[in-house]
Enzyme design. Structure first.
Site, mmCIF file in Angstrom:
data_model
loop_
_atom_site.group_PDB
_atom_site.id
_atom_site.type_symbol
_atom_site.label_atom_id
_atom_site.label_comp_id
_atom_site.label_asym_id
_atom_site.label_seq_id
_atom_site.Cartn_x
_atom_site.Cartn_y
_atom_site.Cartn_z
ATOM 1 N N TRP A 1 -10.819 -0.429 -5.195
ATOM 2 C CA TRP A 1 -9.693 -0.943 -5.971
ATOM 3 C C TRP A 1 -9.998 -2.359 -6.459
ATOM 4 C CZ3 TRP A 1 -4.259 1.018 -5.870
ATOM 5 C CH2 TRP A 1 -4.184 2.337 -5.434
ATOM 6 N N ASP B 1 4.414 -2.528 -10.470
ATOM 7 C CA ASP B 1 5.280 -2.057 -9.381
ATOM 8 C C ASP B 1 6.719 -2.515 -9.596
ATOM 9 O OD1 ASP B 1 5.583 -0.535 -7.087
ATOM 10 O OD2 ASP B 1 5.303 -2.216 -5.732
ATOM 11 N N SER C 1 4.003 -3.921 -4.050
ATOM 12 C CA SER C 1 2.642 -4.236 -4.483
ATOM 13 C C SER C 1 2.648 -5.090 -5.746
ATOM 14 C CB SER C 1 1.859 -2.944 -4.726
ATOM 15 O OG SER C 1 1.775 -2.175 -3.553
ATOM 16 N N TRP D 1 7.597 13.048 -8.596
ATOM 17 C CA TRP D 1 8.145 12.039 -9.504
ATOM 18 C C TRP D 1 8.255 12.595 -10.928
ATOM 19 C CZ3 TRP D 1 5.892 6.333 -9.659
ATOM 20 C CH2 TRP D 1 6.646 5.573 -10.562
ATOM 21 N N ASN E 1 0.092 8.619 -2.547
ATOM 22 C CA ASN E 1 1.188 9.427 -2.034
ATOM 23 C C ASN E 1 0.663 10.438 -1.028
ATOM 24 O OD1 ASN E 1 3.826 11.265 -2.203
ATOM 25 N ND2 ASN E 1 4.273 9.273 -3.131
ATOM 26 N N TRP F 1 8.141 7.320 0.534
ATOM 27 C CA TRP F 1 6.771 7.113 0.052
ATOM 28 C C TRP F 1 5.982 6.120 0.903
ATOM 29 C CZ3 TRP F 1 5.860 2.004 -0.829
ATOM 30 C CH2 TRP F 1 6.978 1.187 -1.046
ATOM 31 N N LYS G 1 -6.647 6.425 -2.508
ATOM 32 C CA LYS G 1 -6.045 5.430 -1.626
ATOM 33 C C LYS G 1 -6.840 5.351 -0.330
ATOM 34 C CE LYS G 1 -2.819 2.853 0.465
ATOM 35 N NZ LYS G 1 -2.416 1.496 0.071
ATOM 36 N N GLU H 1 -4.848 1.494 4.835
ATOM 37 C CA GLU H 1 -4.265 0.314 4.203
ATOM 38 C C GLU H 1 -2.768 0.563 4.029
ATOM 39 O OE1 GLU H 1 -6.379 -0.871 0.727
ATOM 40 O OE2 GLU H 1 -8.280 -1.130 1.808
#
Length: 394
Positions: free
Chosen positions: A81, A121, A127, A216, A255, A315, A343, A347
């Protein structure tokens, strides 16, 4: 149930019609799956964090789970990232490491996440990033983040890059315009992502716009608006660079949705997208109708166990969860380029979901221990040379 049956039949009829109709040219930068036939970069900075997890299992004399963690550390590809302007320089380290991992003439594909929009965000805030639209954020994003990002990846034509563009951004343009901060931020999201697409047009770069997840944007009423927003952004990119193209979309980033649900959760009852495979299938005809590609990568780095949450809106640090299916191109869905781990498991999502959870992005070792124990399928162990497993059967 009659209404639900009518809805499913109507959706299927529309999908068939859309798939059969002539399509305009597809905005894709490759016609073959870019993941096939390549080795995958294993992120070393993530592996170093897992040393803590291995030590924790070892202290408990849990040799098996320590060895399973070592497998993730040494053999499983995740995404790196890049979330700040200063962080762009880390791509140079990634390039060196990926080259060192290369074996013979086989190319290596590197997974990167591009995540630094101004006012990012906007609907959650866990975030929030370094840039603000009222402090010249969009200009800084373009000149000091995207331009530098493009320069970094273009310096390594011997590697391939799969880049996920801005998690949790365009979903807000579809469902969260009632939140003033999101309504204000959305034009910047669209312009920023369009600029990124336009500037990252290199033969070795494969772009995936973040498409949130089935819980979503996968509801029936959201599918067409989602495709239209993506088409709008790609068209904006083409005005900057007529050659602008994308490969597809990334779903379930950060997610917990399964790719193929073993149990259909009650809160998915009225959705055609009750798992991520169905989401890709549901969204694809709407994308194709807009002249867009319908290729997906789907994050399975963390998958909740059945019954772990009461509603899709949960979430944050969902538990119990485990590492999901390993990255790979073998799936039962022709729209899916690959399952991936985007992801980095361990973390934290933020100070929410579980008591004692640290701030977003901070290491949450108790959580990653849970991911190892609950991995489905179970992780194969990687033992140290000469190490033996005592008293365990598997």
């Amino acid at each position: 149930m009659v209404q639900l049956t009518q809805f499913v039949l109507a959706t299927a009829a529309f999908a068939g019609a859309a798939s059969a109709a002539p399509r305009p040219p597809v905005h894709s930068n490759v016609t073959v799956n870019p993941w096939i036939g390549k080795d995958r970069y294993v992120v070393q900075s993530y592996g170093k964090k897992l040393d803590e997890t291995i030590a924790a299992f070892t202290a408990k004399n849990d040799t098996l789970n320590a060895a399973r963690t070592r497998t993730v550390q040494q053999k499983v590809s995740t995404f790196h990232w890049v979330t700040t302007r200063a962080g762009v320089s880390s791509i140079n380290d990634v390039i060196k490491e990926a080259r060192a991992q290369r074996k013979g003439a086989k190319r290596v594909i590197v997974g990167l996440v591009l995540y630094n929009l101004p006012d990012r965000d906007c609907s959650a805030g866990e975030s929030a990033g370094e840039l603000s639209s009222d402090k010249d954020g969009l200009n800084l994003y373009k000149t000091e983040f995207i331009d530098a990002y493009a320069k970094a990846v273009s310096s390594a034509p011997d590697l391939d890059f799969a880049i996920v563009l801005e998690p949790d951004s365009l979903g807000n343009a579809i469902t969260n315009q009632g939140i003033p901060f999101c309504a204000t931020a959305t034009p910047g999201y669209e312009e920023g992502i369009a600029y990124a697409i336009a500037k990252l047009q290199f033969p070795n770069v494969h772009l995936y716009i973040d498409a949130a997840h089935g819980g979503w944007l996968g509801w029936a009423d959201n599918l067409a608006p989602t495709a239209k927003i993506f088409a709008k952004v790609v068209d904006m990119a083409k005005k900057i660079n007529p050659a602008a193209k994308i490969r597809g979309y990334a779903t379930n980033v950060s997610n917990y949705n399964p790719f193929n649900a073993k149990v259909r959760e009650n809160y998915t009852e009225w959705s055609p997208s009750w798992d991520e495979s169905h989401y890709a299938t549901s969204l694809s005809p709407f994308l194709e109708a807009e002249g867009l590609p319908s290729n997906f990568i789907i994050d399975q780095g963390r998958v909740h166990l059945p019954g772990a949450r009461a509603e899709w809106g949960e979430w944050c640090n969902v538990a119990p969860s485990g590492f999901g299916e390993l990255p790979g191109t073998t799936t039962n869905n022709t729209h899916v380029d690959s399952l991936v781990w985007i992801k980095p498991g361990g973390e934290s999502d933020g100070r929410c979901g579980l008591e004692g959870a640290p701030a977003a992005g901070a290491w949450f070792d108790e959580y990653v221990q849970m991911l190892v124990k609950n991995a489905d399928p179970p992780l194969q162990p990687t033992y140290l040379k000469g190490q033996k497993l005592r008293g365990a059967k598997f």
